[in-house]
Scaffold this active site. Sequence first.
Site, short mmCIF file in Angstrom:
data_model
loop_
_atom_site.label_atom_id
_atom_site.label_comp_id
_atom_site.label_asym_id
_atom_site.label_seq_id
_atom_site.Cartn_x
_atom_site.Cartn_y
_atom_site.Cartn_z
N HIS A 268 20.02 120.13 -31.20
CA HIS A 268 20.43 119.54 -29.92
C HIS A 268 21.90 119.86 -29.68
O HIS A 268 22.69 119.89 -30.62
CB HIS A 268 20.25 118.01 -29.95
CG HIS A 268 20.23 117.43 -28.58
ND1 HIS A 268 21.38 117.13 -27.90
CD2 HIS A 268 19.21 117.13 -27.76
CE1 HIS A 268 21.06 116.65 -26.70
NE2 HIS A 268 19.75 116.64 -26.58
N ASP B 271 11.79 116.08 -28.14
CA ASP B 271 10.54 116.84 -27.90
C ASP B 271 9.70 116.99 -29.15
O ASP B 271 8.55 117.46 -29.07
CB ASP B 271 10.89 118.23 -27.35
CG ASP B 271 11.52 118.12 -25.98
OD1 ASP B 271 12.62 118.66 -25.78
OD2 ASP B 271 10.93 117.45 -25.12
C1 SDX Z 1 16.13 118.95 -24.61
O1 SDX Z 1 20.87 118.59 -23.44
C2 SDX Z 1 20.02 117.67 -23.46
O2 SDX Z 1 20.36 116.48 -23.39
C3 SDX Z 1 18.57 118.13 -23.49
C4 SDX Z 1 17.53 117.06 -23.70
C5 SDX Z 1 17.44 116.11 -22.54
O3 SDX Z 1 17.02 114.97 -22.76
O4 SDX Z 1 17.70 116.56 -21.38
O5 SDX Z 1 17.83 116.32 -24.88
C6 SDX Z 1 16.12 117.66 -23.85
O6 SDX Z 1 16.25 119.99 -24.03
C7 SDX Z 1 16.06 118.89 -26.12
C8 SDX Z 1 16.14 120.30 -26.78
C9 SDX Z 1 14.75 120.94 -26.70
N1 SDX Z 1 14.82 122.35 -27.22
C10 SDX Z 1 14.31 122.70 -28.39
O7 SDX Z 1 13.82 121.93 -29.21
C11 SDX Z 1 14.36 124.21 -28.65
C12 SDX Z 1 14.83 124.49 -30.09
N2 SDX Z 1 16.24 124.11 -30.19
C13 SDX Z 1 17.21 125.09 -29.87
O8 SDX Z 1 16.90 126.25 -29.28
C14 SDX Z 1 18.65 124.60 -29.84
O9 SDX Z 1 18.83 123.76 -30.90
C15 SDX Z 1 19.11 123.95 -28.54
C16 SDX Z 1 18.83 124.82 -27.38
C17 SDX Z 1 18.45 122.62 -28.36
C18 SDX Z 1 20.60 123.73 -28.66
O10 SDX Z 1 21.19 124.97 -28.69
P1 SDX Z 1 22.79 125.15 -28.87
O11 SDX Z 1 23.50 123.85 -28.80
O12 SDX Z 1 23.22 126.24 -27.94
O13 SDX Z 1 22.92 125.61 -30.36
P2 SDX Z 1 22.77 127.11 -30.85
O14 SDX Z 1 21.56 127.75 -30.23
O15 SDX Z 1 24.09 127.78 -30.70
O16 SDX Z 1 22.44 126.89 -32.42
C19 SDX Z 1 23.48 126.68 -33.36
C20 SDX Z 1 22.93 127.29 -34.66
C21 SDX Z 1 22.50 128.74 -34.49
O17 SDX Z 1 22.59 129.34 -35.78
P3 SDX Z 1 23.94 130.24 -36.12
O18 SDX Z 1 24.04 131.30 -35.04
O19 SDX Z 1 25.10 129.27 -36.11
O20 SDX Z 1 23.65 130.83 -37.49
O21 SDX Z 1 21.73 126.59 -35.06
C22 SDX Z 1 20.63 127.49 -35.02
C23 SDX Z 1 21.05 128.66 -34.17
O22 SDX Z 1 20.34 129.84 -34.56
N3 SDX Z 1 19.51 126.76 -34.42
C24 SDX Z 1 18.25 126.80 -34.83
C25 SDX Z 1 17.55 125.91 -34.00
N4 SDX Z 1 18.39 125.38 -33.11
C26 SDX Z 1 19.60 125.91 -33.38
N5 SDX Z 1 17.64 127.49 -35.83
C27 SDX Z 1 16.31 127.30 -35.98
N6 SDX Z 1 15.56 126.46 -35.22
C28 SDX Z 1 16.15 125.76 -34.22
N7 SDX Z 1 15.43 124.94 -33.48
#
Ligand code: SDX
Length: 424
Positions: free
Chosen positions: A307, A364
Site C-alpha cells: 500500500h 483488497d
Molecule cells: C487500493 O491509495 C489507496 O488508498 C488505495 C486504496 C483505497 O482504499 O483507495 O487503499 C485501495 O488500491 C489498495 C491497493 C490495491 N493494489 C494491490 O493490491 C496491487 C498490488 N500492490 C501493488 O502493486 C503496490 O503495492 C501498490 C500499487 C498498492 C503500491 O505501490 P507503490 O506505493 O507505488 O509501491 P511500489 O510499487 O513502488 O513498491 C515498492 C516496492 C517495489 O520493490 P523495489 O522496486 O523497491 O524492489 O515493493 C514491491 C515493488 O516491486 N512491491 C511488491 C508488491 N507491492 C509492492 N512486490 C510484490 N508484490 C506486491 N504486491
Amino acid sequence: MSKTAQLHFDGKVYELPIVEGVENEKALDISKLRAETGLITLDPGFKNTGSTTSSITFLDGEKGILRYRGYSIEDLTEKSSFLEVAYLLIYNELPSNDKLESFKQLITEHTLVHEDMKKIFDGFPASAHPMGVMSSLVSSLAAFYPESLDPNINSKVIDLNIIRLIAKMPTLAAWSYKNEMGHPVNYPDNSLGYAANFLKMMFSLPTEEYEVNAVAANALDKLLILHADHEQNCSAATVRVVGSSEATLYASIAAGINALWGRLHGGANQAVIEMLEMIKADGGNVEKYIKKAKDKNDSFRLMGFGHRVYKNFDPRARIIKRHCDDVLSSFGIKDQTLEIAKKLEEVALSDEYFVERKLYPNVDFYSGIIYKALGIPTEMFTVMFALGRLPGWIAQWKELREHGQPISRPRQIYTGETLRSYNK
Ligand code: SDX
C-alpha cells in the site's frame, strides 16, 4: 510565527512556509516556488506530494489509523450503517435519527433509473466488464439531468444530484450484472435497506425471487462502510482533477470509476481472487508464488499486498479478515481460498522481502472472499468497491468546489527533441 524551511539555490536563500495539519502532519507549501525561484518539483506518482488540505478522512500509515470525519473505522463499522456513514462523509456530521430517516426516504424516492437508460444497456455485449458499463451509465446521467451541467449550479441541485447518484448506483450496478448474465433486470424494492435491495436486484430471477439473507446484507453493509473513503487515493484524486475543470458530478464520478478499475487500485480485489484460484488450481503451493512475487524478472505480484500509505497494516484488512470467518461459518462454507490467503499472509509476513518493503495485506486481500461467499461474481468485485467508495468520491468533489480550488494542471520537465526544422 509560522515555521518555514530554507531552500538554498543559485546563490540565493528562499524561505518556504511549512503547513501543519491537526494531526501534526507537515508540508512544504510550494504554491509560489516557480514564481520565486523558477523551479518546479518532480514527483512521479505523487508519492511525496499533497494535492490539497482536506477535513474528510485521516490516515496514519505507520499506526494503521483510518478515521472518517474524526470517527474511527472500527467504531463506524461496528456501530453505524453505510447510509449514515455516507451522510457523515458528505455533510461532515453524523445525522440525527430524523435527518437520517429523511435522507433514507429521499434515496428510496430516487432508486429508479429512467427507462431510456435500458436502451444504453441494450447496446452493451454480455462480455462488457461491469465497470465499463457502470462508468458509461453514470456519465450518461448528465444527459437525463441536464441541470447538472450548469457551472453555477446551486447547493440544492447539487444535493439532489448527490441523492440521485447514491440512490441509482445500486440499481445501475445490479443492471450491469444482469446485462452480463443475459437476465432481465430487476427493479428496486424500496421496502428493503440499501444493501438488501442491491442483493435482491442482483439475484432475483423471474422464476425465483431472492430471499434476502440478513447476515449477507449486514456483511455487505459493513464492507461498503470499509470502502467509503480513503483520502487522496488514485480514484479520489481523479475525481478531484476532473471536478476541478467544473465538470459535472456525474462526469467526475464516472472518471473515478474508471481510475478504480485498474488492477493496481480497486481492480485488485478481482485480481486477488483470480490469484488465489490460480494458486489453488496449482496445488496450493504458496511458497512457489511468494518466490515469484519476489523475483524482479517475474511480472507476478502478490495482489492485495502492499500500500502506498499503510506501512504496518491496513486496518480495513484486519476487520474484513475477522468478518471472513464469521460470514463463511454462518453460511457453512469451507473456502480453500481463505486458507490459501491466510497461509500467504503468514509466509509473506515472515519473509525479509515483504518485511523490508513493509508490504502487508490491504483492503483488497480478503474482501473478495466475502463477496464470493455472498454469491457475488468476481467481475462484480470492483463494482462493489465503487458502490462503497461513492460517498467518499462525492465528499471529495464537494469539498473541492467549496474550497474554490483552481483547475488541476501539473507542470513537467521536458526531455524530448530540441528545436529542429521541417525539411522533408
Ligand atoms: C487500493 O491509495 C489507496 O488508498 C488505495 C486504496 C483505497 O482504499 O483507495 O487503499 C485501495 O488500491 C489498495 C491497493 C490495491 N493494489 C494491490 O493490491 C496491487 C498490488 N500492490 C501493488 O502493486 C503496490 O503495492 C501498490 C500499487 C498498492 C503500491 O505501490 P507503490 O506505493 O507505488 O509501491 P511500489 O510499487 O513502488 O513498491 C515498492 C516496492 C517495489 O520493490 P523495489 O522496486 O523497491 O524492489 O515493493 C514491491 C515493488 O516491486 N512491491 C511488491 C508488491 N507491492 C509492492 N512486490 C510484490 N508484490 C506486491 N504486491
